[in-house]
Design a protein around this motif. Structure first.
Motif, short mmCIF file in Angstrom:
data_model
loop_
_atom_site.label_atom_id
_atom_site.label_comp_id
_atom_site.label_asym_id
_atom_site.label_seq_id
_atom_site.Cartn_x
_atom_site.Cartn_y
_atom_site.Cartn_z
N ASN A 146 -16.40 -29.61 -12.55
CA ASN A 146 -15.23 -30.41 -12.88
C ASN A 146 -14.23 -29.56 -13.68
OD1 ASN A 146 -13.66 -32.72 -12.96
ND2 ASN A 146 -14.73 -33.59 -14.70
N LEU A 147 -14.72 -28.78 -14.63
CA LEU A 147 -13.85 -27.92 -15.42
C LEU A 147 -13.18 -26.87 -14.54
CD1 LEU A 147 -13.14 -27.84 -18.40
CD2 LEU A 147 -14.92 -26.14 -18.72
N SER A 148 -13.89 -26.35 -13.55
CA SER A 148 -13.31 -25.38 -12.61
C SER A 148 -12.18 -26.02 -11.80
CB SER A 148 -14.37 -24.85 -11.65
OG SER A 148 -15.27 -24.04 -12.33
N ARG A 149 -12.39 -27.26 -11.37
CA ARG A 149 -11.34 -27.98 -10.64
C ARG A 149 -10.09 -28.14 -11.51
NH1 ARG A 149 -14.16 -32.81 -9.28
NH2 ARG A 149 -15.96 -31.73 -8.53
N SER A 167 0.95 -25.37 -17.41
CA SER A 167 0.00 -26.41 -17.79
C SER A 167 -1.22 -25.86 -18.53
CB SER A 167 -0.45 -27.20 -16.57
OG SER A 167 -1.13 -26.37 -15.65
N LEU A 168 -1.64 -24.63 -18.25
CA LEU A 168 -2.84 -24.10 -18.89
C LEU A 168 -2.69 -24.08 -20.41
CD1 LEU A 168 -5.67 -22.94 -18.82
CD2 LEU A 168 -4.66 -20.67 -18.48
N LEU A 169 -1.61 -23.53 -20.89
CA LEU A 169 -1.41 -23.45 -22.34
C LEU A 169 -1.34 -24.85 -22.98
CD1 LEU A 169 0.97 -20.42 -22.83
CD2 LEU A 169 -1.44 -20.62 -23.44
N MET A 170 -0.71 -25.77 -22.30
CA MET A 170 -0.63 -27.13 -22.85
C MET A 170 -2.02 -27.76 -22.91
SD MET A 170 2.93 -28.62 -21.37
CE MET A 170 3.05 -29.95 -22.56
N LEU A 171 -2.84 -27.51 -21.90
CA LEU A 171 -4.19 -28.10 -21.88
C LEU A 171 -5.13 -27.44 -22.89
CD1 LEU A 171 -4.53 -28.70 -18.08
CD2 LEU A 171 -4.73 -30.45 -19.83
N VAL A 172 -5.09 -26.12 -22.99
CA VAL A 172 -6.00 -25.46 -23.95
C VAL A 172 -5.51 -25.64 -25.39
CG1 VAL A 172 -6.91 -23.79 -22.28
CG2 VAL A 172 -4.96 -23.16 -23.73
N ASN A 173 -4.32 -26.18 -25.55
CA ASN A 173 -3.79 -26.47 -26.89
C ASN A 173 -3.72 -27.96 -27.19
OD1 ASN A 173 -3.43 -23.77 -27.68
ND2 ASN A 173 -1.54 -23.66 -26.52
N CYS A 174 -4.31 -28.79 -26.32
CA CYS A 174 -4.26 -30.23 -26.55
C CYS A 174 -5.22 -30.61 -27.69
CB CYS A 174 -4.56 -31.02 -25.28
SG CYS A 174 -6.29 -31.07 -24.80
N ASN A 175 -5.11 -31.83 -28.18
CA ASN A 175 -5.89 -32.28 -29.33
C ASN A 175 -7.30 -32.76 -28.98
OD1 ASN A 175 -3.87 -31.65 -31.14
ND2 ASN A 175 -2.91 -33.65 -30.93
N ASP A 176 -7.66 -32.76 -27.73
CA ASP A 176 -9.04 -33.05 -27.35
C ASP A 176 -9.77 -31.71 -27.44
OD1 ASP A 176 -11.48 -33.47 -26.05
OD2 ASP A 176 -10.62 -34.97 -24.70
N TYR A 177 -10.28 -31.42 -28.62
CA TYR A 177 -10.79 -30.09 -28.91
C TYR A 177 -12.00 -29.68 -28.07
CZ TYR A 177 -7.60 -30.46 -32.82
OH TYR A 177 -6.48 -30.62 -33.57
N VAL A 178 -12.91 -30.60 -27.81
CA VAL A 178 -14.08 -30.25 -26.99
C VAL A 178 -13.60 -29.83 -25.60
CG1 VAL A 178 -16.19 -31.13 -25.92
CG2 VAL A 178 -15.66 -31.72 -28.30
N PHE A 179 -12.70 -30.61 -25.02
CA PHE A 179 -12.15 -30.28 -23.70
C PHE A 179 -11.39 -28.95 -23.75
CE2 PHE A 179 -8.23 -30.48 -21.09
CZ PHE A 179 -8.82 -30.35 -19.84
#
Length: 173
Positions: free
Chosen positions: A112-115, A126-138
């Motif tokens: 799922n993470l690979s998808r 989008s990558l930077l926005m996702l790896v910087n989001c507040n859902d830290y585990v994700f």
């Protein structure tokens, strides 16, 4: 116009959603939710595009339920869905980010993470926005996978995240 064209036009009307959301907050939640069965099955792209342009209140349960029922299907499908996802991304990045976080939470596995990482390679910035989001585990798990695939520079990302988020990020890490 045919019956289906009338229905598409009706379900394209943002005012309809706003009225239905107001009704769903009362005793009519179940009945209002049932009204969405046909469009979800037949014109889900119209539903997603309409929901994308709505700014829901925090307690808008029907909105969130409809997003969870429709948007992940476009995120997990093949290239034919990309135009739709790109349009949603351009108009409501937070909606895509939240949906991807929820998708990972529902199935926190590498596949799922690979998808999700594959999606970030198609959606601009989008990558930077996702790896910087507040859902830290994700964001930590996605960041680690992105580093492994050379999509992200680990030292800079970790330094920025620790400076911005501090202990919450470190704890998730």
């Amino acid at each position: 116009l045919s019956k289906s064209q009338h229905l598409v036009e009706a379900w394209s009307c943002i005012d309809l959603y706003e009225v239905l959301f107001k009704l769903s907050k009362g005793n009519y939640y179940k009945k209002v939710k049932e009204l969405f069965d046909w469009p979800i099955q037949n014109i889900p792209e119209i539903i997603v595009l309409a929901l994308t342009s709505i700014k829901p209140e925090k307690d808008e349960f029907l909105f969130h339920e409809l997003i969870q029922e429709t948007l992940p299907n476009f995120l997990t499908n093949h290239a034919s869905s990309f135009t739709m996802i790109e349009e949603v991304w351009n108009s409501n990045k937070d909606l895509i980010i939240k949906t991807l976080c929820n998708m990972y939470e529902a199935s926190p596995d590498l596949m799922n993470l690979s998808r999700i990482l594959d999606i970030t390679q198609k959606l601009k910035d989008s990558l930077l926005m996702l790896v910087n989001c507040n859902d830290y585990v994700f964001s930590v798990n996605l960041g680690i996978l992105a580093v492994k695939r050379d999509f992200l520079h680990m030292e800079q990302w970790l330094k920025d995240r620790i400076n911005k988020s501090g202990d919450d990020f470190i704890e998730a890490l």
